[in-house]
Structures are given as structure tokens and as C-alpha cells.
Design a protein around this motif. Structure first.
Motif, PDB file in Angstrom:
ATOM      1  N   PHE A 177      81.031  36.084  32.552  1.00 53.52           N
ATOM      2  CA  PHE A 177      82.127  36.029  31.829  1.00 53.52           C
ATOM      3  C   PHE A 177      82.076  35.441  30.439  1.00 53.52           C
ATOM      4  CE2 PHE A 177      84.960  36.693  35.430  1.00 53.52           C
ATOM      5  CZ  PHE A 177      85.652  37.737  35.001  1.00 53.52           C
ATOM      6  N   ALA A 178      81.101  34.317  30.334  1.00 62.94           N
ATOM      7  CA  ALA A 178      81.076  33.655  28.853  1.00 62.94           C
ATOM      8  C   ALA A 178      80.244  34.576  28.040  1.00 62.94           C
ATOM      9  CB  ALA A 178      80.036  32.648  29.048  1.00 62.94           C
ATOM     10  N   ASP A 179      79.338  35.620  28.596  1.00 63.01           N
ATOM     11  CA  ASP A 179      78.638  36.476  27.777  1.00 63.01           C
ATOM     12  C   ASP A 179      79.601  37.574  27.487  1.00 63.01           C
ATOM     13  OD1 ASP A 179      76.362  35.090  27.224  1.00 63.01           O
ATOM     14  OD2 ASP A 179      74.973  36.363  28.606  1.00 63.01           O
ATOM     15  N   SER A 180      80.232  38.297  28.335  1.00 64.37           N
ATOM     16  CA  SER A 180      80.956  39.285  28.170  1.00 64.37           C
ATOM     17  C   SER A 180      82.127  39.211  27.448  1.00 64.37           C
ATOM     18  CB  SER A 180      81.503  39.921  29.388  1.00 64.37           C
ATOM     19  OG  SER A 180      82.463  39.220  30.177  1.00 64.37           O
ATOM     20  N   ARG A 181      82.869  38.135  27.357  1.00 62.46           N
ATOM     21  CA  ARG A 181      83.767  37.881  26.247  1.00 62.46           C
ATOM     22  C   ARG A 181      83.644  37.729  25.361  1.00 62.46           C
ATOM     23  NH1 ARG A 181      89.106  38.729  27.849  1.00 62.46           N
ATOM     24  NH2 ARG A 181      89.876  36.859  26.719  1.00 62.46           N
ATOM     25  N   TRP A 182      82.337  37.555  24.936  1.00 60.58           N
ATOM     26  CA  TRP A 182      81.877  37.309  23.415  1.00 60.58           C
ATOM     27  C   TRP A 182      81.299  38.948  22.921  1.00 60.58           C
ATOM     28  CZ3 TRP A 182      82.450  34.202  19.488  1.00 60.58           C
ATOM     29  CH2 TRP A 182      81.773  34.207  18.572  1.00 60.58           C
ATOM     30  N   PHE A 183      80.423  39.369  23.828  1.00 58.91           N
ATOM     31  CA  PHE A 183      79.515  40.551  23.438  1.00 58.91           C
ATOM     32  C   PHE A 183      80.374  42.006  23.638  1.00 58.91           C
ATOM     33  CE2 PHE A 183      76.043  37.389  23.780  1.00 58.91           C
ATOM     34  CZ  PHE A 183      75.770  37.347  22.581  1.00 58.91           C
ATOM     35  N   MET A 197      69.903  41.482  26.873  1.00 57.53           N
ATOM     36  CA  MET A 197      70.711  40.992  27.936  1.00 57.53           C
ATOM     37  C   MET A 197      70.439  41.378  29.401  1.00 57.53           C
ATOM     38  SD  MET A 197      74.186  41.095  25.904  1.00 57.53           S
ATOM     39  CE  MET A 197      75.178  39.796  27.316  1.00 57.53           C
ATOM     40  N   LEU A 198      69.851  42.394  29.556  1.00 59.87           N
ATOM     41  CA  LEU A 198      69.270  42.923  30.683  1.00 59.87           C
ATOM     42  C   LEU A 198      67.696  42.484  31.128  1.00 59.87           C
ATOM     43  CD1 LEU A 198      70.961  46.250  30.978  1.00 59.87           C
ATOM     44  CD2 LEU A 198      71.474  44.192  32.034  1.00 59.87           C
ATOM     45  N   LEU A 220      79.010  28.365  27.357  1.00 62.82           N
ATOM     46  CA  LEU A 220      78.763  29.225  26.293  1.00 62.82           C
ATOM     47  C   LEU A 220      78.132  30.369  26.405  1.00 62.82           C
ATOM     48  CD1 LEU A 220      78.168  26.231  23.507  1.00 62.82           C
ATOM     49  CD2 LEU A 220      80.259  27.187  24.068  1.00 62.82           C
ATOM     50  N   HIS A 221      78.576  31.266  25.539  1.00 62.33           N
ATOM     51  CA  HIS A 221      77.951  32.751  25.613  1.00 62.33           C
ATOM     52  C   HIS A 221      76.181  32.411  25.500  1.00 62.33           C
ATOM     53  CE1 HIS A 221      77.464  33.287  21.210  1.00 62.33           C
ATOM     54  NE2 HIS A 221      78.744  32.757  21.238  1.00 62.33           N
ATOM     55  N   GLY A 222      75.635  33.301  25.886  1.00 63.05           N
ATOM     56  CA  GLY A 222      73.951  33.281  25.651  1.00 63.05           C
ATOM     57  C   GLY A 222      73.803  33.821  24.232  1.00 63.05           C
TER      58      GLY A 222
END
Length: 421
Positions: A177-183, A197-198, A220-222
């Protein structure tokens, strides 16, 4: 069910039965027909589920062709208005606002559902039925009415999962979620580094943040290295083609109902960020972060296609935590679709970091999760709808007879029904 038969699975029985008739008449675009039934827009009071879908929403589809084994996708999501700038959208909002209110006219993105329905028929349909024929049962339901459905408050529960298993799922979803909400954003405005990311290195890096004994609150997002976001239908026709189709107006009844119209407009624009540094920041003619996801899994070694979806807010957001739990039970435990859908679930709230746990998961497991630092809320009764309502159809070749077999399951958290011939 062997070769020559088909199946349709929908969360509203009237839509299921009407869609089945379309299949029997040679149609394979029942996904479009089913959603027209689900939200027959001629009269809101006559709609089978008016709060969930309709002409004012978005849709996505995945289509599996049994002829060549390919999967194609359809993106029927709309964009923000071409003249809506970030500055214009922020006029009148309180200082520090990070998102648009769901009731703001600026949160309405251009609806993509109607065009998506047409494209689904044009691209994936059998060509044997016209749009008029496909929509006729929906129009009849809208004009003549139907019996209202009623939800169930009790379901069959299996043994609860272990705290170690649930902790791993929750923490994986928390980081995702941290990544998806940003990217997660419109790729025409920002090129999300999907390949990076994969990659194994990045996934190992994110996985290393999971502490098996403690919850990681608000990660935090990556920062992956760069090289330069509801109604669901699953259907398989007599030829083995499969369609995973989802349609939504986001909030119940969307955000706004146009004057003189019988349908609601979606409020997907509320998922834009108002942070100029965020890839998902609002901009003219841009698609927002989305939460609806049709799903499909193909196992070529056993000639199996799993056509499925899990509806309901952040159970199926850009981190499909409902899909994850369903798929793990299917693939790693070998359970039937119905057993998988009956099983209690957990749901991580990406905003607060709290974890909702469905009744049926044992007290000892809940205590163990709390000891790991998770904030747990036990959910009972009608509130269990937040865990989504899933649908699954599996088609596979029987190893002994060589015939195609269909297996379906419908979530008892709603009024869904699986039907076939």
C-alpha cells in the motif's frame, strides 16, 4: 460441467439468471449485459443494485481466449476534466488538504463505463447478439421491477489461520500500500518503474523490512531504481473463453447525481493526491489512482484458468489484499472456490494502519497479532461487508477424461449466485 456448457457468476441473482440466458443464446459478452442488469438506469428505484454501478462509473475487464490462450485487458476508466488544474481544484479547500472531498464536483472523472461496455462487445463479443438484444432484459427489469435482495448475517466459518500467516499477509499488504498510494498513477503522465518494482532485488529489499514479531506501522514508499484503485462478474462461455469484469461508481451512489438523470456519477477524482511531488497528483485529463481490479490466473501446466474477483473498497484496491487471500487458499491449500470464499478474512486500512479481522478468526490468533503491534478490530454482523464479496469460476481439463470442467463459488457475504448449463 463438461465441454459445450458455460457458467456465469454474479453477486445479484437476477443479473446472473438474465446473463445466463444471453450465454445460452450464443453471447459471450454477458459481462456487459450483466452490469446493465445490475444497474438498469431507466429508473433508480427499479435498479437491482443502484448504489454500486452504472453509466456514471468506470469499468475494467480481462478476457481469456481459449482459441489462442491469450489474455487481453480493457481499461474503461475516465480522466479528470481537461481544464481542471491543481490550482483550480484547491480553491476553497482548507489549508493542508491532501485529497478532494468525495462530494466535490471536481472529484467527478469522465465516466468510462458506457464506452467500456461497447468496447467489450466489439472486442470480445461473439458477434451473434446485438447491443439491443443484450440490453433488452435489463430494460425489462428497469421498467417492470424486481424483488429486492437481502443480505445474510451468518456464514459458514472454517478453522482460523495462524497469527504467523496473517501477520505475513498484513505486513506484505502494508508495504505494498505504501508503494501503490505513491506510484499508482496515469502512465501517460508518469512512467511508474514497474519492471524495477517487480525485480527480485527490490522485492527482497521490501521483504527484508518485515519483522516476523512486530508490525511495521506506516512505512514509507520504496525508491526503486529508475533506468532513464464496486460490482464484479465472472463468466466462462461454452467455448472456454473467460471474462473477468468489474464496474464501479466508487462511493455508494457515487458523489453526484446529475439533475434529470437516473444514474450517479463516480467520484474517483477524490483519489488524486494534491501533493505536487506525488506522481498521482491531480492534473488535467489524467486518470486517478484506482481501486477496482478484475483478476485472472492461468496455470498452463494443468490447462487451468481461474477467473475471479473480490469487491469492496481497499480489499481490492491497487493492493488486492482480498485477491491475495483468495488465491493463496486456492493454490497453496487446494481448497474449492466455495470453501475459499467462505473463509474469514483480514483487511488492512491503508490510511490508519489498523487491521479489521472477521469474526471466525480465533481469540488466540487475535491476541498474538496484537502482541506483534497490530491494532486489531473484530468485525461482526452486517459490517462484514467491508471484507468484500468475491466470485470465482475455475475451468480446467479433467486429467482422466480430457473434458473441460467448470467449478464455481459465490461469496455468502452477499446475494451472489453461480449458474451454468
Amino acid at each position: 460441467m463438461d465441454d459445450g456448457g458455460g457458467a456465469i457468476l454474479f453477486r445479484q441473482p437476477l443479473a446472473t439468471q438474465a446473463g445466463l440466458e444471453i450465454l445460452k443464446r450464443g453471447g459471450n459478452a454477458a459481462a456487459v449485459h450483466g452490469h446493465a442488469v445490475q444497474r438498469a438506469h431507466h429508473s433508480p428505484s427499479m435498479s437491482t443494485e443502484p448504489m454500486s454501478t452504472g453509466l456514471g462509473g468506470d469499468c475494467f475487464a480481462l478476457y481469456y481466449s481459449s482459441k489462442d490462450g491469450t489474455v487481453q485487458g480493457l481499461n474503461g476508466s475516465g480522466r479528470s476534466p481537461a481544464a481542471l488544474t491543481l490550482e483550480k481544484a484547491m480553491e476553497g479547500l482548507p489549508p493542508g488538504a491532501t485529497e478532494l472531498p468525495h462530494t466535490s464536483a471536481h472529484s467527478v472523472t469522465v465516466p468510462g463505463a458506457a464506452a467500456g461496455w461497447e468496447d467489450t462487445i466489439a472486442w470480445f463479443g461473439s458477434g451473434k447478439l446485438s447491443m439491443k438484444e443484450i440490453l433488452a432484459p435489463a430494460i425489462a427489469l428497469a421498467e417492470e421491477g424486481q424483488v429486492a435482495g437481502s443480505g445474510q448475517t451468518t456464514w459458514l466459518i472454517l478453522a482460523p489461520d495462524s497469527p504467523e500467516y496473517l501477520h505475513a499477509i498484513i505486513e506484505a499488504c502494508r508495504l505494498a500500500f505504501a508503494d501503490s498510494r505513491w506510484f499508482a498513477t496515469d502512465q501517460e503522465h508518469y512512467k511508474t518503474p514497474v519492471r524495477e518494482m517487480l525485480s527480485k532485488d527490490y522485492l527482497d529489499q521490501r521483504a527484508s523490512l518485515v519483522d516476523p514479531h512486530r508490525a511495521h506501522v506506516h512505512p514509507l514508499h520504496g525508491t526503486p531504481a529508475k533506468r532513464s484503485d464496486t460490482v464484479y462478474l465472472s463468466v466462462v462461455d461454452g467455448e472456454g473463453n473467460a471474462c473477468s469484469f468489474i464496474n464501479s461508481v466508487y462511493d455508494p451512489f457515487g458523489g453526484i447525481v446529475p439533475k434529470g438523470c437516473g444514474f450517479a456519477l463516480q467520484c474517483r477524482g477524490a483519489n488524486f493526491s494534491l501533493d505536487p511531488a506525488c506522481p498521482n497528483c491531480l492534473a488535467p485529463a489524467k486518470r486517478p489512482y484506482h481501486t477496482i481490479i478484475p483478476a485472472m490466473a492461468i496455470r498452463k501446466d494443468v490447462e487451468e484458468v481461474i477467473c475471479f474477483g473480490v469487491m469492496g473498497g481497499f480489499m481490492q484496491a491497487s493492493v488486492p489484499q482480498g485477491h491475495l487471500q483468495v488465491l493463496l487458499h486456492l493454490l497453496h491449500r487446494g481448497w474449492t472456490p466455495q470453501r475459499v470464499l467462505d473463509y474469514p478474512r483480514v483487511c488492512l486500512d491503508p490510511h490508519t494502519g489498523d487491521v479489521d479481522v472477521e469474526v471466525g478468526i480465533g481469540a488466540a490468533t487475535i491476541d498474538a497479532l496484537r502482541q506483534r503491534g497490530h491494532t486489531i478490530q473484530l468485525v461482526v454482523g452486517h459490517a462484514r461487508k467491508l471484507f468484500g464479496r468475491g466470485q470465482i469460476i475455475i475451468t480446467r481439463r479433467d486429467a482422466r477424461t480430457g473434458k473441460r470442467v467448470l467449478i464455481g463459488g459465490s461469496d455468502m457475504r452477499g446475494d451472489g449466485q453461480v449458474a451454468g448449463w
